[in-house]
Scaffold this active site. Structure first.
Site, mmCIF file in Angstrom:
data_model
loop_
_atom_site.group_PDB
_atom_site.id
_atom_site.type_symbol
_atom_site.label_atom_id
_atom_site.label_comp_id
_atom_site.label_asym_id
_atom_site.label_seq_id
_atom_site.Cartn_x
_atom_site.Cartn_y
_atom_site.Cartn_z
ATOM 1 N N HIS A 64 -27.109 -31.221 -40.306
ATOM 2 C CA HIS A 64 -27.966 -30.092 -40.184
ATOM 3 C C HIS A 64 -27.723 -28.879 -41.038
ATOM 4 C CE1 HIS A 64 -30.001 -27.642 -36.724
ATOM 5 N NE2 HIS A 64 -30.312 -26.921 -38.134
ATOM 6 N N HIS A 66 -29.664 -26.224 -44.023
ATOM 7 C CA HIS A 66 -30.671 -25.536 -44.778
ATOM 8 C C HIS A 66 -30.628 -25.293 -46.200
ATOM 9 C CE1 HIS A 66 -32.843 -24.862 -40.723
ATOM 10 N NE2 HIS A 66 -31.499 -24.807 -40.257
ATOM 11 N N HIS A 182 -34.810 -28.469 -32.114
ATOM 12 C CA HIS A 182 -34.348 -27.002 -31.733
ATOM 13 C C HIS A 182 -34.746 -26.606 -30.347
ATOM 14 C CE1 HIS A 182 -33.811 -22.543 -33.139
ATOM 15 N NE2 HIS A 182 -34.585 -22.678 -32.315
ATOM 16 N N ASP A 308 -25.356 -26.304 -39.080
ATOM 17 C CA ASP A 308 -26.250 -25.438 -39.191
ATOM 18 C C ASP A 308 -26.112 -24.491 -40.288
ATOM 19 O OD1 ASP A 308 -28.778 -24.250 -38.697
ATOM 20 O OD2 ASP A 308 -28.373 -23.468 -36.750
ATOM 21 N N HIS A 312 -28.617 -16.941 -46.359
ATOM 22 C CA HIS A 312 -29.580 -15.829 -46.826
ATOM 23 C C HIS A 312 -29.121 -15.222 -47.838
ATOM 24 C CE1 HIS A 312 -32.235 -16.833 -43.294
ATOM 25 N NE2 HIS A 312 -31.134 -17.088 -42.334
ATOM 26 N N PHE A 326 -31.314 -14.415 -38.981
ATOM 27 C CA PHE A 326 -30.427 -15.359 -38.152
ATOM 28 C C PHE A 326 -29.783 -16.247 -39.111
ATOM 29 C CE2 PHE A 326 -33.531 -14.020 -34.775
ATOM 30 C CZ PHE A 326 -32.414 -13.721 -33.824
#
Lengths: 436, 313
Positions: A64, A66, A182, A308, A312, A326
């Site tokens: 998991h 991004h 999710h 996860d 950013h 978040f």
């Protein structure tokens, strides 16, 4: 070219191994494993690394993360994400489809795969459940399956329409793809920014009740039972959610769950002071929830630890708590934090960590893995349990330089990450290096 | 202790002794109001910047007046007339003001923690004039001052806060200040407007207004916002008025010497009847006057590291 890793402490619950081993790597594979005390492995031509007892694990899998490419390359790219993975001891990373465009079509999957081919870390895409992750119409799941996605998820944009979720589960089963959910009731979460409890009440921050997650876990379990689909609950964070997953497993429903390092080691008290690095979804929960998750690791109730990793830009994480994005940049701290707060405290065993971060995610995603075994690809993670260091997000390889662990003192750090016999991360010198 | 603080952000961590110091300082500030020349040179040469990112009448003018009565130079920035509308961040706006020489930045913002964020990033003193639902310490202090002035003591007094506790920075500041001074604090409102686990602070929670007002020394009535009804937190203003509004009958059930307070702006005929707002127990206008004194006291105490006390005379 042969490389000999001498004097390592191998960790692998599924293969019979000596306590102290020498591992010979040749042609990208584990050529030979011998007992350091008794074996004879020295060949003058071998490049030899004395690991002085460091832990040697199969190359870890994060199911998991991004990586933001395509569409949000200012936050992370497949290249920078891979470097972060290598620095964190991961040789395989499964990336979420909430890119721009959303990975709801084979063309986007092909682009991700093409970028992934340029980096040594295995970057494997998931596809979205619905078109644009908008929650209305099914994505072309058959085409996605053909292009090689490992599973389906609308991570971050939960499918609120139960009928759509039901049909997605049924349809995905035809292609033997797990649905990764999710779980968040967006209406109940109501634009909240932190866990609802005493701390949200005194901080005056908009709360997200635990029930917002639990209601959707209950729904998805009911749908998994109805459809017979394989359901994987992403970033489980509450005690009641855990109880429901356990009950479902006991009933024989095909459900698994993952937890993150941050939900295992931090609670909502960390938000006092409004540090935006603690803003994450699901939010850091109560101490009671945290302890229940930690206990569940011991009792085999949770299958997977996943980061996860949600990077950013600095601008998106600065400012007030309400205005910040978040997400936690988690790849580069996961193993060190788990070692510091759980393994060193006898709350988690190394063998268990390898199940949670290697064997179990591989099983859920149907990746073939064999652990530390002669004749298999040499994907390896070496962890030095004695190295003292302080977590400094400014030094992250990830473009996401935000972490709730900033300033945390750790004993134990990833020393080497090896992908198919090649050292891709090396922290033996003064400066940690990415070698590709 | 107070003079060692760079910033003043909330009452959560302010001990009772320090609050008393602020109250007595405010009392001497209030003496100035009775003079023919209502101005002292205490903060001459100091610069106070009011950064208001939310609409405000009374707090903004109260700070403005407080700074002027202490002879500080005052600049006021509001959201609409500033570069915020051009996309400048809160911190950059504040830094710009700091580089022009601000000694104290007074900030009002809709996000909880906004004042803390500036405090962490500015060298100037930061005074919180309200950050979202988190804190509004000068309002809390002026409410406490008003009770203290009437009774001479806060310890042991029973104070009831009525209404939308969940979204109220005024409630949160009153709660901490009163608790730190040893008062008994009650809150009353529909459960939809009471935040989770509030009892852990030490307050007593009531849902029945008639029980809640029994034996209290002061009630503080919060403004109820129409948007809360629209977002489904209670069925109608009419029902709210019936269940929680303070009318003459409820006023008459209060102890004889009890005080009726409201931080304003009031919705007359909703949370408070006009006859109560203008009635014999109301101290709402005194709260406004006390607000200026409290803000003078805090500006003085924050800037006071280098300020000579005799300037007050």
């Amino acid at each position: 070219m042969r490389t000999l890793l001498k004097n390592c402490t191998p960790v692998d619950p599924k293969n019979e191994l000596p306590d102290r081993a020498d591992i010979l790597l040749e042609d990208g594979q584990i050529a030979k494993i011998t007992n350091s005390q008794t074996g004879k492995n020295n060949n003058q031509n071998d490049k030899t690394l004395d690991l002085k007892g460091a832990m040697l694990l199969p190359g870890l899998i994060d199911m998991h993360a991004h990586f933001r490419e395509p569409g949000f390359e200012e936050k992370e790219t497949i290249r920078t994400g891979s470097e972060a993975a290598a620095a964190g001891g991961f040789t395989t990373v499964v990336v979420m489809p909430n890119t721009r465009p959303v990975a709801d079509n084979p063309a986007t999957i092909e682009l991700i795969k093409a970028r992934a081919a340029e980096v040594p870390v295995d970057v494997k895409p998931l596809g979205s459940i619905t078109k644009g992750s908008a929650g209305n119409e099914l994505a072309e799941i058959g085409f996605l399956a053909q292009s090689g996605v490992l599973g389906l998820t609308d991570d971050g944009q939960p499918v609120m329409n139960s009928e759509v979720m039901r049909r997605a589960m049924e349809y995905a089963s035809d292609f033997n793809l797990p649905i990764i959910s999710h779980c968040e009731d967006l209406k109940l979460a109501a634009e909240g920014v932190m866990h609802e409890g005493y701390y949200s009440s005194i901080l005056g921050l908009k709360p997200i009740p635990a029930a917002a997650e639990e209601i959707m876990i209950a729904r998805d379990i009911a749908l998994a039972e109805l459809t017979g689909a394989s359901l994987h609950i992403a970033h489980l964070s509450t005690k009641r959610g855990l109880e429901m997953v356990l009950e479902a497993i006991n009933k024989g429903i095909k459900v698994t769950a993952e937890v993150t390092p941050h939900h295992l080691t931090l609670n909502d008290k960390a938000v006092l002071g409004y540090d935006t690095a603690t803003k994450v979804n699901p939010p850091l929960r109560s101490e009671e929830d945290r302890q229940a998750l930690q206990q569940a690791l011991k009792e085999d109730e949770i299958a997977v630890i996943a980061t996860d990793h949600a990077p950013h830009t600095i601008e998106e994480k600065m400012g007030t708590f309400d205005s910040a994005a978040f997400g936690i940049s988690g790849l580069e701290t996961a193993v060190a934090v788990l070692h510091e707060d759980l393994i060193s405290q006898q709350k988690l065993h190394w063998d268990k960590l390898v199940e949670l971060m290697y064997y179990n995610p591989a099983e859920i995603l149907q990746l073939e893995v064999e652990g530390l075994k002669e004749g298999t690809p040499a994907d390896l993670t070496v962890f030095n349990p004695k190295k003292k260091w302080q977590i400094d997000p400014g030094k992250f390889k990830s473009l996401g330089k935000h972490s709730p662990y900033a300033g945390k003192d750790c004993t134990g750090k990833i020393l080497l990450t090896i992908k198919e016999g090649q050292i891709i991360y090396d922290d033996r010198g003064d400066e940690a290096e990415i070698l590709y | 202790m107070l003079k060692q603080r760079k910033d003043f952000l909330g009452l959560y961590d302010v001990p009772g002794e320090d609050i008393k110091e602020i109250l007595t300082t405010a009392q001497s500030m209030k003496d100035i109001f009775t003079r023919s020349i209502k101005k002292v040179p205490t903060l001459r040469g100091k610069t106070v910047v009011n950064l208001f990112f939310e609409p405000s009448t009374r707090t903004k003018s109260s700070f403005d007046l407080a700074a002027k009565r202490l002879s500080a130079d005052v600049m006021s920035i509001s959201k609409k007339s500033s570069s915020v509308v051009k996309g400048e961040t809160l911190l950059d706006t504040a830094r710009t003001m700091e580089r022009m020489g601000a000694d104290i930045v007074v900030v009002r913002h809709s996000h909880p923690g906004a004042a803390r964020y500036l405090a962490n990033n500015l060298q100037a003193a930061v005074l919180n004039a309200g950050d979202g639902a988190h804190a509004h310490p000068t309002q809390g202090l002026l409410d406490i001052y008003t009770i203290w002035e009437k009774f001479g003591e806060i310890k042991g007094k029973k104070v009831l806060i009525i209404g939308d506790i969940a979204h109220s920075r005024v409630a949160r500041s009153n709660i901490w200040g009163l608790l730190n001074l040893g008062a008994e604090v009650r809150v009353c409102g529909p459960s939809t407007l009471i935040p989770n686990r509030l009892e852990k602070t030490g307050v007593k929670i009531y849902n029945n207004i008639d029980r809640a007002i029994e034996d209290v020394d002061a009630i503080n009535i919060l403004r109820i916002q129409l948007e809360r009804q629209e977002s489904g937190l209670f069925p109608s203003l009419r029902e709210y008025r019936f269940l929680y509004g303070i009318n003459e009958e409820r006023q008459n059930n209060l102890k004889e010497e009890a005080l009726v307070m409201h931080p304003g702006p009031m919705n007359r005929g909703v949370e408070i009847e006009s006859s109560v707002a203008d009635g014999r127990k109301a101290v709402i206008n005194e709260q406004v006057t006390n607000g200026v004194a409290i803000r003078m006291a805090l500006l003085y105490l924050l800037a006071g590291k280098e300020v000579q006390h005799e300037n007050l005379a």
